[in-house]
Design a protein around this motif. Structure first.
Motif, PDB file in Angstrom:
ATOM      1  N   VAL A 161      29.693  90.983  48.214  1.00 39.70           N
ATOM      2  CA  VAL A 161      30.386  92.030  48.826  1.00 39.70           C
ATOM      3  C   VAL A 161      29.760  92.565  50.017  1.00 39.70           C
ATOM      4  N   PHE A 162      28.065  92.451  50.231  1.00 39.16           N
ATOM      5  CA  PHE A 162      27.479  92.567  51.468  1.00 39.16           C
ATOM      6  C   PHE A 162      27.837  91.737  52.269  1.00 39.16           C
ATOM      7  N   VAL A 214      33.123  91.260  58.390  1.00 35.87           N
ATOM      8  CA  VAL A 214      34.552  91.984  58.751  1.00 35.87           C
ATOM      9  C   VAL A 214      34.323  93.408  59.379  1.00 35.87           C
ATOM     10  N   SER A 215      32.959  93.933  59.544  1.00 38.54           N
ATOM     11  CA  SER A 215      32.752  95.334  59.847  1.00 38.54           C
ATOM     12  C   SER A 215      31.731  95.474  61.163  1.00 38.54           C
ATOM     13  N   ILE A 271      25.821  99.457  52.174  1.00 41.11           N
ATOM     14  CA  ILE A 271      26.520 100.289  51.350  1.00 41.11           C
ATOM     15  C   ILE A 271      27.488 100.054  50.485  1.00 41.11           C
ATOM     16  N   ALA A 272      28.558  99.365  50.688  1.00 40.20           N
ATOM     17  CA  ALA A 272      29.471  98.658  49.916  1.00 40.20           C
ATOM     18  C   ALA A 272      28.986  97.740  48.823  1.00 40.20           C
ATOM     19  N   GLY A 273      27.743  97.010  49.204  1.00 43.75           N
ATOM     20  CA  GLY A 273      27.177  96.249  48.458  1.00 43.75           C
ATOM     21  C   GLY A 273      26.354  96.876  47.317  1.00 43.75           C
ATOM     22  N   LEU A 274      25.515  97.742  47.682  1.00 44.04           N
ATOM     23  CA  LEU A 274      24.750  98.772  46.998  1.00 44.04           C
ATOM     24  C   LEU A 274      25.696  99.479  45.836  1.00 44.04           C
ATOM     25  N   LEU A 275      26.601  99.916  46.601  1.00 41.47           N
ATOM     26  CA  LEU A 275      27.346 100.998  45.744  1.00 41.47           C
ATOM     27  C   LEU A 275      28.282  99.988  44.537  1.00 41.47           C
ATOM     28  N   TRP A 331      19.455  88.367  58.745  1.00 42.36           N
ATOM     29  CA  TRP A 331      20.815  88.232  59.467  1.00 42.36           C
ATOM     30  C   TRP A 331      21.247  89.194  60.479  1.00 42.36           C
ATOM     31  N   LYS A 332      21.405  88.788  61.584  1.00 39.60           N
ATOM     32  CA  LYS A 332      21.765  89.596  62.656  1.00 39.60           C
ATOM     33  C   LYS A 332      22.965  90.647  62.402  1.00 39.60           C
ATOM     34  N   LYS A 333      23.908  89.557  61.883  1.00 39.94           N
ATOM     35  CA  LYS A 333      25.464  90.059  61.738  1.00 39.94           C
ATOM     36  C   LYS A 333      25.399  91.229  60.526  1.00 39.94           C
ATOM     37  N   SER A 334      24.433  91.536  59.826  1.00 36.83           N
ATOM     38  CA  SER A 334      24.412  92.468  58.760  1.00 36.83           C
ATOM     39  C   SER A 334      24.987  93.933  59.283  1.00 36.83           C
ATOM     40  N   SER A 335      25.613  94.716  58.586  1.00 35.15           N
ATOM     41  CA  SER A 335      25.918  95.869  58.828  1.00 35.15           C
ATOM     42  C   SER A 335      25.727  97.221  57.830  1.00 35.15           C
TER      43      SER A 335
END
Length: 232
Positions: free
Chosen positions: A202-203, A209-210, A165-169, A156-160
């Motif tokens: 979350v990811f 949006v980021s 980090i938010a998803g992992l946490l 997914w090229k739009k992944s940030s």
């Protein structure tokens, strides 16, 4: 892009990892046998192996197996404590506390860190019943959380980075809460699976949006993937 130089070895890795998983079958059989032979359960589930051995196996065999298990545990603990000491000494102490330390001072800090980490591990294993089981569950399920950002980055090229980090946490924190508190997992799901689902949501939301990854990084990744696909 990949650490192995041989394409045959790289293609063989999934098989080797799957083959290594066979080692866990013995642990599953041991646990199931313990539930049958000891229906009342154990006060310390992580003691199932020595309890079963000394109760149902010859003393010499039980002693030999336990000695081998203790040696394997000490070997793993030794390398892990040394790794933690090195990480603390180089990545934290030298970077944030004293940047101008001599090599001799670094060695002494590492030795002290080894002693401190070893004492912490000892007291936690002695005074917190069942800790090894819970830590093992968190470690395995927590490692599975890495799958979400890894797959996202690859496909997914739009992944940030912020989304990763938010998803992992979120996934790891929820996993710890489910494991070490009385919180129940919704819908009767396994805690690891539920945390992966929340991690994924979350990811995706945060990445959408980021700020995405830089175009140069994506282009480099696509170029390396094309080179690999062309070569293999």
């Amino acid at each position: 892009m990949y650490s192995v130089k041989s394409s045959k070895l790289f293609n063989l890795m999934p098989f080797l990892l799957g083959f290594a998983a066979i080692a866990y079958v013995g642990s599953m059989l041991l646990g199931n046998t313990g539930m049958i032979l000891e229906p009342d359960g154990l006060d310390r589930p992580d003691r199932i192996l020595p309890v079963m051995l000394f109760k149902y196996a010859p003393f010499a065999l039980a002693s030999l197996v336990c000695a081998g298990g203790a040696a394997a545990a000490m070997s793993s603990a030794n390398s892990q404590i040394h790794s933690m000491s090195a990480v603390y000494t180089v990545d934290f102490h030298q970077r944030f506390i004293n940047k101008n330390m001599s090599q001799k001072s670094l060695v002494w800090v590492g030795r002290i860190a080894i002693l401190v980490f070893a004492l912490i591990a000892y007291f936690m294993s002695v005074f917190i019943p069942g800790l090894l089981v819970n830590v093992g569950l968190v470690a395995l399920s927590g490692t599975a959380q890495v799958f979400v950002p890894t797959a996202g980055i690859l496909f997914w090229k739009k992944s940030s980075p912020t989304g990763a980090i938010a998803g992992l946490l979120t996934g790891v924190v929820l996993l710890c809460l489910f494991t070490f508190t009385s919180m129940s997992v919704p819908f009767g799901l396994h805690s690891g699976l539920f945390c992966i689902i929340i991690n994924t949501i979350v990811f995706l939301v945060v990445s959408a949006v980021s700020k995405p990854r830089e175009a140069a990084i994506i282009a480099q990744q696509e170029e390396e993937k094309a080179i690999y696909n062309k070569a293999y």
